[in-house]
Design a protein around this motif. Structure first.
Motif: not given
Ligand SMILES: Cc1ncc(COP(=O)(O)O)c(C=O)c1O
Length: 457
Positions: A118-120, A123, A153-155, A226, A230, A259, A261-262, A288
């Motif tokens: 996952n993104g979490t 990060t 947001y990072h997770g 970010e 977002t 970050d 991720i999105i 993602k």
């Molecule tokens: C900018 C950002 N970082 C990290 C995450 C966390 O990703 P995940 O939900 O895949 O753990 C998200 C998820 O929306 C995100 O938008």
């Protein structure tokens, strides 16, 4: 389509047994698209048979729509070849090729990839890696993490909640982890310093320097940020901001983690948004869309220098049983190939121009459209009760629900993701959207804002 009885039964099950991990309560089940029965192309069908043009695209993971045939074929072929292996122990060919591909499309000297799910994970991995890097370099005192608030947001893990900027996500889990230090995120529409561009001379970025000096650079491992915030309702940084952040970080020997991720993979009109803002981070987090919406895959993408240090120390511990499945990498590669073949970087820019033109007119005319913000196909429309004072509606949750109901009448999923911050319609449009579909989305927003104006002002 589910019968009425089946749909009611599913709703009853959801109410009885399901807890949303995204802070959504029972009322959410009333929203159109709350329980999805099927999804194909740009449309999702909910259990009530409502077919909606999906502007959420699984939080941007399905950036090429649902079930893109080229992606599905690559996924299925690789799944048949190797149903499962754990990348924790050994990689597969598509995973290695995806790493190579990322090195070719990411900016500057970004080169090595650490895969996770996952993104979490990605990060959190970035934070672990910055700490480990400084230890290997003999500077073990550098451990603090600077991060932006509100929004960014990072997770969802404890450390990533500690690094994120949503009070409503932080306070239930306090005490959070030590060593995470906040600084203000930019927001030109609602400047936290009550300044305005260009007179402010990027006061918000310069504040970072003061925080670094106060905390002592010898204690700081990295800044995580970010580009476009977002988490605050799609707030792009002001011009020059990210460059200045990057410059300050390198001046003080602090690593910069972007970050994406999105925002990563073409959605902003560049492979990575950092390119648009003219800087190269030390670490780039991608999630993602990296599996083209097929499953949990993410990457902590490292500069050549940091990657070499890790390879040489042979002691990185950041892997997961399912963190880097080959068939997800194959799907992600097929997605990237599709972007290249169909020139979708350009399409993301066209989407921004198309929506910007229509929604720009709306912003000029509507008394409730306060701000329209976009980076490629990622877009936010902030609604306010009074444009002069920028005041929010009395009950943003009710307004959010009303907007979704109007969207349903137009066959469009309209979502205000964080009513905590007011009513900001947030959209992650598929890069394959047609102009007719974009026009349909604009029609629905125009109608929703007109009716919000009549009903809630
Ligand atoms: C900018 C950002 N970082 C990290 C995450 C966390 O990703 P995940 O939900 O895949 O753990 C998200 C998820 O929306 C995100 O938008």
């Amino acid at each position: 389509m589910a019968t009425r009885q089946e749909a009611d039964s599913l709703l009853a099950i959801a109410r009885e047994y399901y807890v949303s991990g995204f802070g959504r309560g029972d009322a959410f089940h009333e929203r159109p698209g709350a329980i999805i029965e099927s999804a194909d192309g740009h449309y999702a069908v909910d259990i009530n048979g409502t077919r909606l043009f999906d502007t959420e695209t699984c939080a941007s993971a399905c950036y090429l729509g649902f079930g893109r045939p080229e992606v599905m074929q690559a996924l299925q072929e690789e799944m048949a070849r190797i149903p499962c292996t754990t990348p924790l122990f050994v990689p597969t060919a598509p995973l290695l090729k995806l790493g190579e591909k990322l090195a070719s499309i990411s900016p500057g000297n970004l080169k090595y990839s650490v895969f996770s799910a996952n993104g979490t994970d990605a990060t959190e991995g970035a934070i672990k890696i910055t700490r480990q890097y400084w230890k290997v370099m003999g500077r073990a005192g550098k451990y603090k993490v600077l991060h932006r608030v509100p929004g960014d947001y990072h997770g969802m893990s404890l450390s990533m909640v500690s690094a994120s900027g949503h009070t409503f996500r932080r306070s239930p889990y306090e005490p959070l982890m030590a060593g995470f230090i906040p600084f203000h995120a930019p927001n030109c529409y609602r400047c936290p310093f009550e300044k305005s561009m260009p007179d402010c001379q990027l006061f918000c970025a310069r504040e970072l320097e003061k925080v670094i000096q106060f905390e002592d650079p010898e204690t700081i491992a990295c800044v995580i940020t970010e580009n476009t915030n977002t988490g605050l309702g799609i707030v792009p940084p002001p011009p020059g901001y990210m460059q200045l952040i990057s410059e300050i970080c390198s001046r003080y020997g602090v690593l910069l983690v972007a970050d994406e991720i999105i925002t990563g993979i073409a959605k902003t009109g560049a492979w990575f948004e950092s390119e648009k803002h003219g800087f190269v981070p030390d670490i780039l987090c991608i999630g993602k869309a990296i599996s083209a919406g097929c499953g949990a895959l993410a990457v902590t993408h490292l500069s050549e220098n940091i990657g070499r240090v890790l390879v040489e120390c042979s002691n990185l511990h950041h892997g997961f049983t399912y963190g880097g499945l080959g068939y997800l990498a194959a799907a992600g590669l097929a997605g990237i190939a599709y972007v290249e073949e169909h020139n979708l970087l350009e399409r993301a820019r066209q989407i921004e121009a198309f929506m910007g033109a229509r929604l720009g007119v709306l912003a000029a005319q509507s008394p409730v459209v306060g701000d329209v913000r976009m980076t490629g196909a990622i877009q936010g429309i902030e609604l306010v009760r009074d444009k002069a004072t920028k005041s929010k509606f009395d009950d943003p949750w009710e307004v959010a629900s009303f907007i979704s109901q109007v969207g349903r009448e137009h066959g469009v999923l309209l979502s205000c993701q964080f009513p905590h911050y007011g009513n900001i319609i947030t959209m992650y449009l598929p890069l394959t959207s047609t102009d007719d579909e974009l026009a349909m989305v604009c029609d629905s927003i125009e109608d929703a804002t007109r009716r919000v104006e009549q009903r809630y002002r």
